[in-house]
Write a protein that holds these residues in place. Structure first.
Motif, PDB file in Angstrom:
ATOM      1  N   ASP A 253      34.174  47.141  46.348  1.00  6.29           N
ATOM      2  CA  ASP A 253      35.391  47.354  45.549  1.00  6.29           C
ATOM      3  C   ASP A 253      35.760  46.102  44.776  1.00  6.29           C
ATOM      4  N   MET A 256      33.396  45.632  41.919  1.00  6.22           N
ATOM      5  CA  MET A 256      33.622  46.533  40.790  1.00  6.22           C
ATOM      6  C   MET A 256      34.884  46.139  40.019  1.00  6.22           C
ATOM      7  N   ASN A 257      35.888  45.590  40.742  1.00  8.83           N
ATOM      8  CA  ASN A 257      37.079  45.111  40.045  1.00  8.83           C
ATOM      9  C   ASN A 257      36.730  43.988  39.073  1.00  8.83           C
ATOM     10  N   ILE A 259      33.817  43.525  37.732  1.00  3.32           N
ATOM     11  CA  ILE A 259      33.053  44.138  36.641  1.00  3.32           C
ATOM     12  C   ILE A 259      34.011  44.706  35.596  1.00  3.32           C
ATOM     13  N   ASP A 260      35.060  45.415  36.068  1.00  4.16           N
ATOM     14  CA  ASP A 260      36.046  45.963  35.134  1.00  4.16           C
ATOM     15  C   ASP A 260      36.710  44.850  34.340  1.00  4.16           C
ATOM     16  N   ARG A 261      36.991  43.751  35.040  1.00  2.00           N
ATOM     17  CA  ARG A 261      37.647  42.615  34.399  1.00  2.00           C
ATOM     18  C   ARG A 261      36.756  42.070  33.273  1.00  2.00           C
ATOM     19  N   GLU A 263      34.379  43.610  31.714  1.00  2.00           N
ATOM     20  CA  GLU A 263      34.268  44.626  30.676  1.00  2.00           C
ATOM     21  C   GLU A 263      35.484  44.564  29.752  1.00  2.00           C
ATOM     22  N   GLY A 264      36.678  44.427  30.374  1.00  2.00           N
ATOM     23  CA  GLY A 264      37.913  44.337  29.600  1.00  2.00           C
ATOM     24  C   GLY A 264      37.919  43.093  28.724  1.00  2.00           C
ATOM     25  N   ALA A 412      25.573  48.113  37.554  1.00  2.00           N
ATOM     26  CA  ALA A 412      26.897  47.967  36.944  1.00  2.00           C
ATOM     27  C   ALA A 412      26.907  46.804  35.951  1.00  2.00           C
ATOM     28  N   ILE A 416      27.294  46.605  31.467  1.00  2.00           N
ATOM     29  CA  ILE A 416      28.116  45.761  30.597  1.00  2.00           C
ATOM     30  C   ILE A 416      27.245  45.137  29.507  1.00  2.00           C
TER      31      ILE A 416
END
Lengths: 420, 302
Positions: A253, A256-257, A259-261, A263-264, A412, A416
């Protein structure tokens, strides 16, 4: 007078012959055009599947060592990873090894990328074949794959008395806690680099202080991060207070957080590009003002004439990543004992200091600092080559991933890189 | 007459023998195709249907019939697939627009000056002598933040102060066009070089305007050249993975199909996905090309 049931010497051919016998191929069916091709394909398709998944029964066995009769070894290393004489025609430490040991070293610089190299040699390694190279220096996470698949030979500590000089920080890696299979060649720091002049022009400040400073609006489109997942994700995760060495803190988790960061940050134009070793080009010509990069490259850029002392490097308070490239002997290599002598040679502090002075990465050899003080006192004070104990407390190693995690994490990350 | 008469029966008698010789001559070619085209292609297809080993590590797959791999990659990488074909189409059209006048000038106008003709052809081909990678790297330098091109565009307010060129689709399409222009120019040149100029004179004698002579005479006659030129550029551009990669002129935003295949094959070691994408790329190109050839009416090229 050959026994018709004997198998060819070449392991790949032997494997094919065995499979063919199992399927009781007659010559007629084998030659029956398309059918023959399909059978051959069936064999080809089986090859990757029969790759051992770490199970002992399938693992290839080490080759017979012929070091005592053949005083040679082949070393495939990363580029710019060996000291050169001033006229750049010879390699002083390596040549001295050849003279002292009587072993002729064929030194190659074709190890350009961990993944690519593995993709090229893995099928041969699975069959226990000699890949023509006796020692390579993959990065830890890749070396872990060699060791867990049984693709690396066990080193004989008796032939490496200087192993005692290994800095204790390098012991305890989960895949090889006692360094039975691998020995660190150079340590690599991941942290933040910035162009001193441009950073000042754009932000009015002397240098960034935290990872967050990289995402300032003034730097939009001028920040690069490494395509090496463990360094980029590692540094950013550390800045969010995650302990990247711990399995419980840095779980899927949390990963993945991050990774989202990333990506953003990329979508917002904060991160301009995600590059491998080529990022130095962008730094040199001013495309990038700051970024998450490797320390050794910064030292080298600062040495080169065109960009003398243009860049600063620091480990943020939250921490930077540390990893290393490690000597690994592929399973089919036939000169292991010669390689052990080579490792022993580079674990002599005098030689290690001379090497570190040139390659600008962190030496894993204790005592090299004292030797470097004698060689070049100014250089010995460079934290990026001989980090102080205080400096090292800010470095963290990316935890080992099991193969399931490796698959999900790298998928993941690659998404990106492909802008998905 | 006598010769013809004596020849005829002999060739009739020699027919079966001749065809055996033909087959024998064809054999090396057939073996070559079998070994280096059919075998890898079939292997590609079987790999694309492989299934992951349960509980296996990264890159471990076993033979299977996993047709879902195709659906998966289409879903996952639709964006890059569409992008590849859009970039390839734009770059091909641009290459055609640049190459046609060049080829026409060299092949038709410069006909009376063989030295000039040779010189200009050399100029078109000369970049071939330098590695494709080096040329692309040179462009990376030229499009850099502080390059004269960037500065010129910024000074003339075409580019905002905080905008940049590298990594944008425009630069990637430029790079693709540049790298494949010779493949467009040469077939066009060989075609236009044989253009019968008396037809053009006839056109003007019949009071046709130069533009209508071009569209009614020159253009239709050069269609075979245009077709082979567009095929030679479109196909490699659709599969190109260098120009658009992050290390050269691109960024994650410009990833094309070639980059996706590279990433799946080398990084994630997802061989089935990489193979499924390769098979689809080949199939899509075959379909597009056959439609295209049908519409331009140049089937005799095949």
């Amino acid at each position: 007078m050959k026994d018709p049931n004997s198998l060819p010497k070449d392991p790949m051919m032997a494997e094919l012959v065995k499979m063919a016998r199992r399927q009781q191929l007659t010559r007629r069916t084998a030659l029956a055009g398309a059918a023959g091709t399909v059978t051959a394909l069936g064999l080809a398709a089986c090859a990757p599947a029969s790759e051992p998944g770490g199970t002992a029964s399938e693992a290839p066995t080490a080759a017979v060592d012929v070091s005592d009769t053949e005083k040679v070894l082949t070393w495939d290393n990363w580029t710019e990873y060996m000291d050169l004489s001033d006229d750049e025609t010879s390699r002083p430490t390596l040549e001295r090894f050849e003279v002292q040991s009587g072993i002729k070293v064929e030194y190659l610089e074709t190890y350009l990328d961990n993944d690519e190299y593995f993709a090229i040699v893995k099928d041969q390694l699975a069959l226990g074949q000699d890949i023509g190279v006796d020692v390579i220096c993959p990065t830890e996470w890749m070396a872990a794959r060699y060791v867990s698949n049984g693709y690396a030979q066990k080193l004989d500590a008796a032939n490496i008395p200087n192993k005692a000089n290994l800095a204790p920080a390098y012991l305890g890696a989960s895949y090889d806690p006692n360094r039975d299979f691998t020995m660190p060649y150079q340590g690599i720091l991941g942290g933040i680099a910035y162009n001193k002049q441009l950073y000042k022009e754009l932000t009015g400040k002397d240098s960034p202080e935290t990872v967050e400073d990289l995402w300032a609006d003034e730097l939009n489109g001028r920040v690069v991060v490494l395509s090496e997942m463990r360094d980029t994700v590692g540094v950013i995760a550390l800045s969010e207070g995650i302990d990247i060495s711990s399995e419980s803190s840095f779980n899927e988790d949390a990963y993945m957080n991050i990774i989202d960061r990333v990506e953003g940050l990329y979508a917002d134009g904060k991160i301009r590009n995600i590059e491998g070793n080529e990022y130095t080009k962008g730094f040199r010509n001013g495309d990038y003002v700051a970024g998450i990069v490797w320390s050794g490259d910064v030292v080298q850029m600062n040495f080169s004439k065109r960009t003398k002392d243009m860049f600063g490097f620091f480990l943020p308070e939250s921490g930077g990543t540390i990893s290393s490239d490690v000597f690994t002997v592929p399973i089919g290599a036939t000169h292991k004992k010669n390689v052990e002598q080579l490792i022993n040679y580079y674990y002599d502090p005098v030689n290690a200091a001379e090497l570190a002075k040139w390659v600008n990465y962190i030496t894993p050899v204790a005592g090299a600092y004292e030797e470097a003080v004698k060689l070049d006192p100014a250089l010995a004070e460079n934290n990026l080559i001989f980090p102080s104990a205080d400096f090292l407390t800010r470095t963290h190693a990316f935890r080992a991933l099991n193969s399931q995690e490796e698959q999900t994490f790298s998928t993941a990350w690659q998404r990106i890189l492909l802008g998905a | 007459m006598a010769q013809v008469a004596t020849r005829a029966p002999r060739s009739a008698a020699g027919q079966p023998k001749k065809s055996r010789i033909v087959l024998l001559l064809l054999l090396p070619g057939m073996i070559y195709l079998g070994l280096f085209f059919i075998t890898p292609f079939a292997s590609l297809i079987t790999t694309s249907l492989q299934a992951p080993v349960l509980g296996g590590g990264i890159g471990q797959y076993q033979p299977g019939l996993e047709f879902g791999n195709y659906g998966f990659v289409v879903n996952e990488y639709m964006e890059q697939i569409v992008r590849s074909f859009v970039y390839a189409t734009i770059a091909t059209l641009l290459a055609l627009a640049f190459s046609y006048p060049i080829a026409y000038f060299i092949g038709v106008r410069a006909r009376k000056h063989p030295v000039l003709q040779g010189l200009m052809l050399t100029l078109v081909i000369a970049p071939f002598f330098i590695s494709f990678l080096l040329r692309t790297f040179a462009w990376k330098e030229l499009f850099g933040q502080d390059s004269w091109i960037s500065n010129l565009l910024r000074d003339s307010a075409i580019l905002a102060q905080d905008q940049y060129l590298l990594g944008t689709p425009i630069v990637v399409i430029f790079g693709l066009t540049y790298n494949f222009i010779p493949f467009m120019t040469l077939p066009l040149y060989t075609n236009l070089e044989r253009l019968d100029t008396s037809l053009l004179e006839a056109g003007s004698d019949l009071y046709a305007k130069p533009t209508s002579t071009f569209w009614k005479v020159t253009f239709p006659l050069s269609l075979p050249g245009i077709t082979s030129g567009t095929l030679l550029t479109f196909i490699p551009i659709a599969g190109d993975y260098v120009t658009a990669s992050r290390s050269f002129l691109g960024s994650p935003n410009t990833a094309m199909l070639g980059n996706v295949i590279e990433s799946n094959y080398l990084r994630i070691q997802d061989y089935p996905s990489a193979s499924a994408l390769s098979v689809m790329l080949m199939a899509a190109i075959v379909v597009l090309v056959s439609i295209y050839i049908r519409r331009t009416g140049t089937e005799d090229l095949l």
